[in-house]
Design a protein around this motif. Structure first.
Motif, mmCIF file in Angstrom:
data_model
loop_
_atom_site.group_PDB
_atom_site.id
_atom_site.type_symbol
_atom_site.label_atom_id
_atom_site.label_comp_id
_atom_site.label_asym_id
_atom_site.label_seq_id
_atom_site.Cartn_x
_atom_site.Cartn_y
_atom_site.Cartn_z
ATOM 1 N N LYS B 78 0.904 -1.195 0.089
ATOM 2 C CA LYS B 78 -0.008 0.001 0.154
ATOM 3 C C LYS B 78 0.671 1.212 0.073
ATOM 4 O O LYS B 78 1.978 1.370 0.315
ATOM 5 C CB LYS B 78 -1.012 -0.095 1.161
ATOM 6 C CG LYS B 78 -1.920 -0.939 1.412
ATOM 7 C CD LYS B 78 -2.609 -0.832 2.531
ATOM 8 C CE LYS B 78 -1.925 -1.587 3.755
ATOM 9 N NZ LYS B 78 -2.559 -1.807 4.978
ATOM 10 N N ALA B 79 0.386 2.442 -0.472
ATOM 11 C CA ALA B 79 1.299 3.430 -0.466
ATOM 12 C C ALA B 79 1.619 4.022 0.719
ATOM 13 O O ALA B 79 2.911 4.444 0.975
ATOM 14 C CB ALA B 79 0.476 4.742 -1.012
ATOM 15 N N LYS B 80 1.046 3.612 1.886
ATOM 16 C CA LYS B 80 1.408 3.825 3.326
ATOM 17 C C LYS B 80 2.363 3.040 3.926
ATOM 18 O O LYS B 80 2.881 3.199 4.968
ATOM 19 C CB LYS B 80 0.410 4.437 4.101
ATOM 20 C CG LYS B 80 -0.709 3.431 4.370
ATOM 21 C CD LYS B 80 -1.736 4.175 5.024
ATOM 22 C CE LYS B 80 -2.714 2.868 5.677
ATOM 23 N NZ LYS B 80 -3.482 3.407 6.603
ATOM 24 N N ASP B 81 2.725 1.830 3.242
ATOM 25 C CA ASP B 81 3.578 0.669 3.808
ATOM 26 C C ASP B 81 4.975 0.855 3.533
ATOM 27 O O ASP B 81 5.453 0.618 2.282
ATOM 28 C CB ASP B 81 3.089 -0.576 3.252
ATOM 29 C CG ASP B 81 3.736 -1.778 4.126
ATOM 30 O OD1 ASP B 81 4.828 -1.422 4.535
ATOM 31 O OD2 ASP B 81 3.073 -2.864 4.064
ATOM 32 N N GLY B 82 5.819 1.534 4.310
ATOM 33 C CA GLY B 82 7.149 2.091 3.966
ATOM 34 C C GLY B 82 8.347 1.060 4.147
ATOM 35 O O GLY B 82 9.492 1.583 4.440
ATOM 36 N N HIS B 106 2.546 -0.257 -4.997
ATOM 37 C CA HIS B 106 1.306 1.082 -4.811
ATOM 38 C C HIS B 106 2.637 2.082 -4.513
ATOM 39 O O HIS B 106 2.540 2.824 -3.403
ATOM 40 C CB HIS B 106 0.425 0.817 -3.952
ATOM 41 C CG HIS B 106 -0.458 2.088 -3.909
ATOM 42 N ND1 HIS B 106 -1.700 2.127 -3.090
ATOM 43 C CD2 HIS B 106 -0.488 3.396 -4.865
ATOM 44 C CE1 HIS B 106 -2.402 3.370 -3.571
ATOM 45 N NE2 HIS B 106 -1.675 3.977 -4.319
ATOM 46 N N GLU C 46 -4.800 8.112 -1.470
ATOM 47 C CA GLU C 46 -3.475 8.415 -1.346
ATOM 48 C C GLU C 46 -3.140 9.865 -0.987
ATOM 49 O O GLU C 46 -2.074 10.122 -0.471
ATOM 50 C CB GLU C 46 -3.087 8.383 -3.021
ATOM 51 C CG GLU C 46 -3.097 7.132 -3.791
ATOM 52 C CD GLU C 46 -3.124 7.177 -5.187
ATOM 53 O OE1 GLU C 46 -2.445 6.256 -5.658
ATOM 54 O OE2 GLU C 46 -3.575 8.184 -5.887
ATOM 55 N N PRO C 49 -2.791 10.526 3.485
ATOM 56 C CA PRO C 49 -1.431 10.617 4.312
ATOM 57 C C PRO C 49 -0.567 11.743 4.048
ATOM 58 O O PRO C 49 0.104 12.409 4.895
ATOM 59 C CB PRO C 49 -0.703 9.445 4.004
ATOM 60 C CG PRO C 49 -1.580 8.418 2.953
ATOM 61 C CD PRO C 49 -2.674 9.330 2.726
ATOM 62 N N ASN C 132 1.735 9.264 9.681
ATOM 63 C CA ASN C 132 2.315 7.889 10.531
ATOM 64 C C ASN C 132 4.046 8.469 10.280
ATOM 65 O O ASN C 132 4.683 7.606 9.743
ATOM 66 C CB ASN C 132 2.123 6.596 9.721
ATOM 67 C CG ASN C 132 0.639 6.247 10.342
ATOM 68 O OD1 ASN C 132 0.207 6.989 11.306
ATOM 69 N ND2 ASN C 132 0.029 5.342 9.211
ATOM 70 N N GLU C 169 13.629 7.847 5.385
ATOM 71 C CA GLU C 169 13.171 6.312 5.602
ATOM 72 C C GLU C 169 12.160 6.163 6.600
ATOM 73 O O GLU C 169 11.356 5.085 6.587
ATOM 74 C CB GLU C 169 14.693 5.857 6.366
ATOM 75 C CG GLU C 169 14.594 4.049 6.460
ATOM 76 C CD GLU C 169 15.700 3.580 7.047
ATOM 77 O OE1 GLU C 169 16.741 4.012 6.795
ATOM 78 O OE2 GLU C 169 15.599 2.402 7.557
ATOM 79 N N THR C 171 9.203 8.217 6.851
ATOM 80 C CA THR C 171 8.083 9.026 6.856
ATOM 81 C C THR C 171 6.809 8.228 6.333
ATOM 82 O O THR C 171 5.778 8.947 6.502
ATOM 83 C CB THR C 171 8.363 9.892 5.650
ATOM 84 O OG1 THR C 171 9.388 11.045 6.006
ATOM 85 C CG2 THR C 171 7.181 10.915 5.190
ATOM 86 N N TRP C 172 7.071 6.888 6.422
ATOM 87 C CA TRP C 172 5.855 5.937 6.217
ATOM 88 C C TRP C 172 5.893 4.816 7.015
ATOM 89 O O TRP C 172 5.930 3.596 6.839
ATOM 90 C CB TRP C 172 5.955 5.462 4.797
ATOM 91 C CG TRP C 172 5.843 6.637 3.694
ATOM 92 C CD1 TRP C 172 7.126 7.186 3.212
ATOM 93 C CD2 TRP C 172 4.842 7.141 3.151
ATOM 94 N NE1 TRP C 172 6.648 8.256 2.337
ATOM 95 C CE2 TRP C 172 5.497 8.163 2.071
ATOM 96 C CE3 TRP C 172 3.432 7.011 3.136
ATOM 97 C CZ2 TRP C 172 4.526 9.224 1.540
ATOM 98 C CZ3 TRP C 172 2.680 8.022 2.408
ATOM 99 C CH2 TRP C 172 3.197 9.123 1.504
ATOM 100 N N LEU C 173 5.961 5.261 8.566
ATOM 101 C CA LEU C 173 6.003 4.237 9.490
ATOM 102 C C LEU C 173 4.702 3.419 9.615
ATOM 103 O O LEU C 173 3.683 3.969 9.211
ATOM 104 C CB LEU C 173 6.253 4.997 10.853
ATOM 105 C CG LEU C 173 7.581 5.654 10.926
ATOM 106 C CD1 LEU C 173 7.758 6.641 12.052
ATOM 107 C CD2 LEU C 173 8.925 4.845 10.727
ATOM 108 N N ASN C 249 10.342 0.313 11.607
ATOM 109 C CA ASN C 249 9.727 0.212 10.421
ATOM 110 C C ASN C 249 9.974 -0.894 9.556
ATOM 111 O O ASN C 249 8.999 -1.268 9.012
ATOM 112 C CB ASN C 249 10.776 1.164 9.676
ATOM 113 C CG ASN C 249 9.819 1.654 8.371
ATOM 114 O OD1 ASN C 249 8.868 1.961 8.196
ATOM 115 N ND2 ASN C 249 10.634 1.903 7.229
ATOM 116 N N ARG C 254 1.574 -3.626 10.402
ATOM 117 C CA ARG C 254 0.960 -2.911 9.379
ATOM 118 C C ARG C 254 -0.465 -3.145 9.065
ATOM 119 O O ARG C 254 -0.852 -2.412 8.417
ATOM 120 C CB ARG C 254 1.958 -3.198 8.109
ATOM 121 C CG ARG C 254 3.411 -2.922 8.208
ATOM 122 C CD ARG C 254 3.547 -1.445 7.703
ATOM 123 N NE ARG C 254 4.963 -1.151 8.013
ATOM 124 C CZ ARG C 254 5.417 0.319 7.635
ATOM 125 N NH1 ARG C 254 4.585 0.987 7.410
ATOM 126 N NH2 ARG C 254 6.425 0.410 7.806
#
Ligand code: SF4
Lengths: 99, 165, 555
Positions: B78-82, B106, C46, C49, C132, C169, C171-173, C249, C254
């Motif tokens: 997903k776009a928010k899964d980093g 994504h 999209e 966030p 997040n 690294e 910013t998408w926690l 991270n 998730r």
């Protein structure tokens, strides 16, 4: 915010609500398919027509008009059943300006 | 899917291969299981090999295989899964991987600069994506406040001028 | 962009051309994101966030913009600009939060880029006030002023702010991530209920190091942080933080949002968590992440003490109304002849943390006159003037009183923390503000408040616990019970060095009964207290039974 799927079929008349994408303000939609700032300006769907209404409301999301649409059930007085929705209708129960 | 490198679309010579189909000629991206199973045979292959590393797998777990690989594809489910950001950085920083690191899944233009700073080299973008939008998003912020893997030019304090090519 | 002239002695971090260029770029980026959203190139899923990382929420009635006040430090021009923004784009008010930020409740998406530009004129922004990612770092509102301070936490809070800003690294926690840092042995930042709580201290050689707690937090699963390190040397500070965030991270949950905070990972991994962090740190090219003493010194220069006059401590005037205010609001300062003053944003019956535009302007003026142009936001939603001459206190008090800002209730029962609750918040299950207002009205009598003594009531409108109800002496949580607002009460919590999660006292109370329930709790305390005992001490000594009895026995 994505639309919350309703787990339980509606048993009262419903309208659809969301927030305007641009201004964030509360908007209501009824059988006319138009998004209005006033609940009084829209005609509720019969409970059986709720699914069809949701499809129409989601069009508003796809057209970048509203965000986070969902069904709001109305009581016999024509006002939302849920307290949360009555607050959205009337604005905060507290008066910031009075401070 | 179109492939973006350095802000431009470029042809993608790599083929992603499902397990249990015969390997085509040319560069292939394999799943983790197949790579593990066939590593000895693959070592003798002439064409380049890539790995689609699942988001939950730490690069350390595949470290012994990295020598076989010319590409590692990471995926954002997903776009928010980093998680891919940490995987990419670890591949470069801990394991010295110098091949291509590709971001798939994504990915949105707003990830692009940060992916590059974590060591990603290419991005799989959706069909019809406008590379100009991606390129603009990559360039819009060109100051960073922390160490990363792009070739940044130090400014004063913690700051650096980003080179996100 | 015209940078406003910053008063020479206000110890905020001073932006230079590079920082301003960065902010301008960031606003351009957000402007582009808004345009892509309006054009349909970004879906709401999209965009959400992205807007959150710029502090923009969609609430019940409108968008809300949360502006960062880094570690709660403001200068007078910044506060005036916030007042301008409140007038121009909100309804003339701002709402200060427990994270030392300010929220504007009535904004429009299309206006936000312009609001961000107005903020940038005074070196402010809304970056990472939601989403997040690593959020605004909070610290002690008396930093640089408190007599018990060992290390100035603002220096390291600013370093953390810069390091975490658009971190590529982190910013998408999996979930939001909150730091709190204190530089004094007495914890005024609730460091044990943060994702990372930092206590800056000095070793025998006088070198700065950091005690690190990790995995504290409130919300659905309240947990006290575990001690990870006793003393991280200054040079290793950022490297160790990198290591913690890398582990989180990679391994944080998730899929299930209720298990995604680092506290769950830390709880589930136990000692293994430390081993993983150590392993990351050991593999890291440590030189690349070393915190240079020169950088620390350069940032510390921004927070050098203002030019204090050489004064003596002096007795305060006798005027009883002034004395009552001073007793509640004035705090000792490390510099002789000075004091720190807490400004109550809790007028009786008011909205906790709200300030009108004209009040903000008044505070900005008074700060310039009496506090080197510096203002702090406290995590209990009040403001602080950190450095006031004792000889000016009486004049300051009059100045505050003229704007309804001299309620002498700091630390007393009407100094209530309340989250926005269902009056604004889309996630709420019940209202919190009107409950706070009614409790404050019930206990309006100041003699009675002083008689009750120090007592913290915190109210949250849902289990997310933005009102920190778990760590209040008396915590109130609003929940929905079959369409009714009901309120659960917890007793005995604390957010200081003896951090504790309050205990649920029994079944919840209705909206109409909650104030009476608080009254009963207080009466029970008064009946049982030893001389001089605070509510929380009485509760700890006698336990829950007498309170339960008083609250529920009748039925
Ligand atoms: S505690 Fe709940 S209701 Fe209150 S502000 Fe946080 S999310 Fe909203």
């Amino acid at each position: 915010m994505s639309s919350k799927a309703k787990s339980r079929p509606a048993t009262s008349p419903v309208v659809f609500s969301g927030n305007g994408l641009r201004d964030g303000r509360v908007a209501w939609m009824g059988t006319e398919g138009r998004w209005e700032p006033r609940l009084g300006a829209v005609t509720p769907f019969a409970p059986e027509a709720a699914a069809e209404g949701l499809a129409l409301a989601q069009q508003g999301e796809r057209q970048q008009r509203v965000v986070g649409v969902y069904a709001v059930e109305l009581g016999a007085d024509g006002l939302p059943l849920k307290f949360r929705e009555r607050l959205r209708l009337g604005g905060p129960s507290i008066d910031a300006e009075a401070a | 899917m179109p492939l973006l490198e350095d802000g431009r679309l470029r042809p993608d010579p790599w083929a992603s291969v499902d397990d249990d189909v015969p390997l085509p000629d040319g560069p292939v991206i394999l799943g983790l299981e197949q790579l593990r199973r066939e590593a000895p045979a693959l070592a003798r292959r002439n064409a380049p090999i890539g790995l689609a590393l699942p988001p939950e797998t730490a690069p350390a777990e595949v470290a012994p295989l990295l020598g076989l690989l010319s590409l590692v594809a990471l995926r954002l489910p997903k776009a928010k899964d980093g998680r891919a950001f940490t995987q990419a950085r670890a591949l470069r920083e801990y394991h010295g991987f110098t091949g291509e690191i590709r971001a798939t899944g994504h990915v949105i233009p707003d990830h692009y600069a940060m992916l590059l700073r974590c060591g990603v080299s290419t991005v799989e973008v959706p069909e019809g994506a406008d590379p100009a939008v991606w390129d603009a998003c990559r360039r819009v912020v060109d100051i960073g406040y922390q160490a990363a893997l792009s070739a940044d030019a130090p400014l004063s304090l913690l700051r650096r001028r980003l080179r996100v090519a | 962009m015209n940078a406003t002239v910053i008063p020479p002695f206000a110890r905020t971090y001073r932006y230079d051309a590079i920082d301003r260029e960065f902010l301008a770029e960031r606003i351009a980026e957000f402007r582009g994101q808004v345009a892509r959203r309006l054009a349909g190139d970004l879906t709401e899923d999209e965009f959400k966030p992205l807007r959150l990382m710029n502090g923009l929420y969609l609430q019940l009635h409108a968008y809300m913009l949360r502006v960062a006040i880094p570690y709660g430090v403001l200068n007078a021009p910044q506060l005036r600009q916030l007042a301008m923004i409140a007038r121009r784009w909100d309804r003339g008010f701002g709402h200060f939060t427990t994270r030392q930020n300010i929220q504007f409740n009535w904004t429009k998406l299309e206006d936000v880029p312009e609001m961000l530009e107005a903020l940038a004129e005074v070196d402010m922004h809304a970056i990472q006030t939601s989403g997040n990612c690593i959020r605004n770092v909070t610290t002690d509102e008396y930093a640089g002023a408190s007599p018990d301070e060992v290390v100035d936490p603002r220096v390291y809070a600013e370093i953390l702010r810069q390091w975490s800003t658009l971190h590529p690294e982190f910013t998408w926690l999996p979930r939001k991530f909150k730091f709190a840092i204190t530089g004094s042995p007495s914890d005024r930042v609730a460091s044990l209920v943060h994702d990372i709580g930092v206590a800056a201290k000095r070793n025998a050689e006088g070198e700065v190091g950091f005690e690190i707690h990790v995995g504290g937090g409130l919300g659905r699963t309240p947990l006290i942080g575990r001690r990870l390190y006793d003393f991280v040397p200054e040079a290793e500070f950022l490297g160790r933080m990198e290591a913690i965030l890398r582990v989180y991270n990679a391994l944080g949950e998730r899929d299930n949002i209720y298990k995604a905070r680092i506290k769950i990972l830390v709880r589930d991994l136990g000692e293994e968590f430390r081993a993983l962090v150590d392993a990351e740190y050991d593999r890291m090219p440590q030189q690349a992440y070393r915190l240079d003493p020169e950088i620390v010194a350069a940032i510390a220069a921004h927070f050098a003490p203002p030019p204090f006059a050489r004064l003596e401590d002096r007795p305060l005037p006798q005027d009883p109304a002034f004395a009552a205010w001073a007793r509640a609001s004035v705090r000792p300062h490390k510099q002789p002849g000075y004091a720190s003053v807490t400004i109550s944003l809790k007028p009786i019956g008011g909205i906790p943390g709200d300030a009108s535009a004209s009040q903000m302007e008044a505070v900005a003026d008074l700060a310039e006159r009496h506090s080197f142009g510096e203002i702090r936001v406290s995590h209990v939603q009040n403001l602080v003037l950190p450095h006031v001459r004792q000889e000016d206190l009486h004049a300051l008090w009059q100045g505050l009183a003229a704007h309804g800002l001299a309620t002498p209730n700091i630390g007393l029962i009407s100094d209530i923390i309340a989250c926005p609750g269902m009056d604004y918040c889309a996630l709420a299950t019940a209202r919190s503000i009107p409950v706070a207002q009614r409790i404050s009205e019930r206990f309006a009598d100041l003699d009675r408040q002083h008689d009750i003594g120090e007592c913290f009531i915190n109210i949250s409108g849902c289990i997310n616990a933005c009102g920190h109800h778990h760590v209040a002496h008396i915590g109130i949580l609003g929940v929905d019970k079959r369409g009714e607002e009901v309120y659960q009460v917890t007793l005995g919590g604390s957010a200081t060095n003896d951090a504790a999660i309050g205990e649920l006292i029994g079944p919840a109370f209705g909206y109409d009964d909650i104030v009476d329930a608080i009254e009963t709790i207080i009466r029970t305390h008064i009946a049982h207290r030893a001389p001089g005992e605070r509510f929380v001490d009485t509760y700890r000594r006698i336990g829950a039974a007498p309170f339960k009895e008083a609250l529920y026995a009748v039925a």
